[in-house]
Design an enzyme around this catalytic site. Structure first.
Site, mmCIF file in Angstrom:
data_model
loop_
_atom_site.group_PDB
_atom_site.id
_atom_site.type_symbol
_atom_site.label_atom_id
_atom_site.label_comp_id
_atom_site.label_asym_id
_atom_site.label_seq_id
_atom_site.Cartn_x
_atom_site.Cartn_y
_atom_site.Cartn_z
ATOM 1 N N CYS A 126 -10.732 4.827 16.033
ATOM 2 C CA CYS A 126 -9.990 5.783 16.784
ATOM 3 C C CYS A 126 -8.768 6.466 15.674
ATOM 4 O O CYS A 126 -8.223 7.289 16.174
ATOM 5 C CB CYS A 126 -9.904 5.552 18.071
ATOM 6 S SG CYS A 126 -8.570 4.162 18.411
ATOM 7 N N ASP A 144 1.477 -7.186 19.246
ATOM 8 C CA ASP A 144 1.889 -7.769 20.562
ATOM 9 C C ASP A 144 1.388 -6.908 21.745
ATOM 10 O O ASP A 144 1.019 -7.340 22.841
ATOM 11 C CB ASP A 144 3.151 -8.209 20.297
ATOM 12 C CG ASP A 144 3.414 -9.379 19.266
ATOM 13 O OD1 ASP A 144 2.234 -10.112 19.092
ATOM 14 O OD2 ASP A 144 4.431 -9.399 18.587
ATOM 15 N N ASP A 159 1.916 -10.798 26.856
ATOM 16 C CA ASP A 159 1.507 -11.579 25.625
ATOM 17 C C ASP A 159 2.461 -12.440 25.357
ATOM 18 O O ASP A 159 3.811 -12.216 25.085
ATOM 19 C CB ASP A 159 0.999 -10.618 24.528
ATOM 20 C CG ASP A 159 0.547 -11.368 23.485
ATOM 21 O OD1 ASP A 159 -0.476 -12.097 23.352
ATOM 22 O OD2 ASP A 159 1.196 -11.285 22.283
ATOM 23 N N CYS A 219 -9.030 -3.129 19.857
ATOM 24 C CA CYS A 219 -8.339 -2.042 20.187
ATOM 25 C C CYS A 219 -8.317 -1.804 21.685
ATOM 26 O O CYS A 219 -9.404 -1.568 22.410
ATOM 27 C CB CYS A 219 -8.970 -0.860 19.569
ATOM 28 S SG CYS A 219 -8.111 0.942 19.925
ATOM 29 N N GLU A 257 -1.773 -14.863 29.581
ATOM 30 C CA GLU A 257 -2.871 -15.700 28.899
ATOM 31 C C GLU A 257 -2.999 -16.964 29.246
ATOM 32 O O GLU A 257 -1.558 -17.801 29.785
ATOM 33 C CB GLU A 257 -2.370 -15.691 27.236
ATOM 34 C CG GLU A 257 -2.308 -14.463 26.798
ATOM 35 C CD GLU A 257 -1.717 -14.392 25.368
ATOM 36 O OE1 GLU A 257 -2.636 -14.253 24.371
ATOM 37 O OE2 GLU A 257 -0.625 -14.723 25.451
ATOM 38 N N CYS A 292 -10.243 1.994 22.377
ATOM 39 C CA CYS A 292 -11.378 2.425 22.258
ATOM 40 C C CYS A 292 -12.193 0.959 22.270
ATOM 41 O O CYS A 292 -13.801 1.024 22.485
ATOM 42 C CB CYS A 292 -11.728 3.016 20.888
ATOM 43 S SG CYS A 292 -11.569 2.051 19.500
ATOM 44 N N CYS A 305 -6.646 1.186 13.995
ATOM 45 C CA CYS A 305 -7.816 0.977 14.393
ATOM 46 C C CYS A 305 -8.785 1.840 13.519
ATOM 47 O O CYS A 305 -8.481 3.203 13.363
ATOM 48 C CB CYS A 305 -8.151 1.420 15.949
ATOM 49 S SG CYS A 305 -9.849 1.504 16.288
#
Length: 383
Positions: free
Chosen positions: A364, A371, A185, A342, A290, A345, A361
């Site tokens: 979950c 990051d 990232d 997330c 990316e 999940c 999250c």
């Protein structure tokens, strides 16, 4: 076989410097003449077939007859100029770049490229290279070109230094396989964050030398204003040979020093990026990054300077050619929602503002580093 570029710092003598600058002028003249001819040709007949580099090369003998001093230029460099001009038009037609522009001698960076013909370019020893029209030129480099030389580009930097970029066709040994895959990232607070949790810090090289650079930028601006006032005085008093900016030594000195600090910042940044990218290709077989639209991101005026300092585009280019050299794979993925989903999940928690560096999250209950979570999602994504 792989193409590789080796950069040499040249130390030409006065005669060789004069010949290099003559070559700059000849190539600039041919570019401008051919560009003007193509524009005039289109204006006279818009249906006329566009000329290719081969057609422009056939015009060179006539141009040398009309302007005999062009014969002093390195012949293959003029052919390369024609090729570059036709490529510039192709990029314009594909709407990737703007219309080709005329070149000016006032531009601080000058260059021309020579192609290898009958062994006219070769490394003589550790400190001398044979170049067309120049003979043996002294150089210094971190390593010598190894392999078959294909072309050499000779450049004059804004700091007044001469360089030769030697393109060689060589064998590069692939790095051993590690069976490791990583997602990366891109960030501003940290340059890169991997899915393994490793963060490569951002180093603001531009701020390290900002005081010295800003000091000389102010002196440059002041000397430019003073020079412009004297030029205006010459014009008002109808001086037969009015001076130009390049006639003021103090102005040129400040201009070179500002360029020196800019180049030093760029060199430090490039060295940092080279070390990081080499470490990544040694450690991982597949690298996922990316596919950022940097031009759009630069429209954010609050972050534009910080984003420019990161040099994400250059970092990607380095990864691309190093993965090709060393037998690794680079995969680009869509960055959409990578920081808000997330990674455990796949729950979409919605868009988070930039000040939110950690979030939990609601589905979950896992607490995420923003990051690292994004890097993990990039790892899981398909190209």
């Amino acid at each position: 076989m792989t193409y590789q570029g080796i950069k040499l710092r040249l130390y030409p003598n006065q005669d060789q410097q004069s010949k290099i600058k003559l070559n700059f002028g000849c190539n600039r003249f041919v570019w401008n003449q051919m560009l003007n001819m193509l524009i005039t040709r289109y204006q006279n007949n818009s249906e006329a077939k566009f000329l290719k580099a081969f057609d422009l090369n056939n015009l060179l003998p006539a141009l040398k007859t009309e302007y005999p001093w062009l014969k002093d230029a390195e012949s293959t460099s003029l052919q390369v100029t024609n090729h570059d001009l036709t490529e510039a038009f192709k990029q314009f037609f594909k709407k990737r770049h703007g219309f080709p522009r005329f070149k000016s001698r006032k531009y601080p960076k000058q260059s021309y490229q020579c192609k290898v013909v009958n062994h006219n370019i070769k490394v003589v020893d550790r400190h001398h290279i044979q170049l067309p029209k120049l003979g043996n030129v002294s150089f210094r480099a971190g390593r010598l070109p190894v392999g078959k030389i294909k072309a050499v580009t000779i450049r004059l930097s804004a700091t007044g230094k001469f360089y030769a970029n030697v393109q060689v066709d060589t064998d590069i040994e692939e790095l051993p396989k590690t069976s490791q895959v990583v997602g990366i990232d891109m960030g501003v607070a940290d340059l890169m964050i991997t899915s393994d949790g490793v963060k490569y810090p951002t180093i603001r090289f531009d701020k390290r030398l900002s005081k010295k650079k800003h000091y000389w930028e102010r002196r440059l601006a002041r000397r430019r204003r003073q020079a412009e006032r004297e030029i205006a005085w010459d014009e008002h008093n109808k001086v037969l040979e009015p001076r130009g900016l390049n006639d003021f030594k103090n102005y040129l000195k400040a201009k070179r020093i500002v360029a020196k600090y800019s180049k030093k910042i760029a060199n430090q940044r490039d060295n940092y990026l080279h070390n990081i990218t080499k470490e990544l290709v040694e450690k991982y077989d597949v690298i996922k990054i990316e596919d950022l639209k940097i031009k759009n991101l630069m429209k954010n005026h609050q972050l534009a300077r910080a984003i420019a300092n990161q040099s994400w585009r250059k970092l990607r280019i380095m990864l691309e050619y190093k993965c090709t050299w060393y037998g690794k794979q680079l995969v680009t993925v869509n960055p959409r929602k990578t920081s808000q989903i997330c990674s455990v999940c796949d729950y979409d928690d919605g868009k988070h503002t930039l000040d939110v560096r950690q979030w939990t999250c609601p589905n979950c209950g896992i607490n995420h580093d923003r990051d690292i979570n994004a890097a993990t999602n990039i790892l899981k994504a398909t190209g």
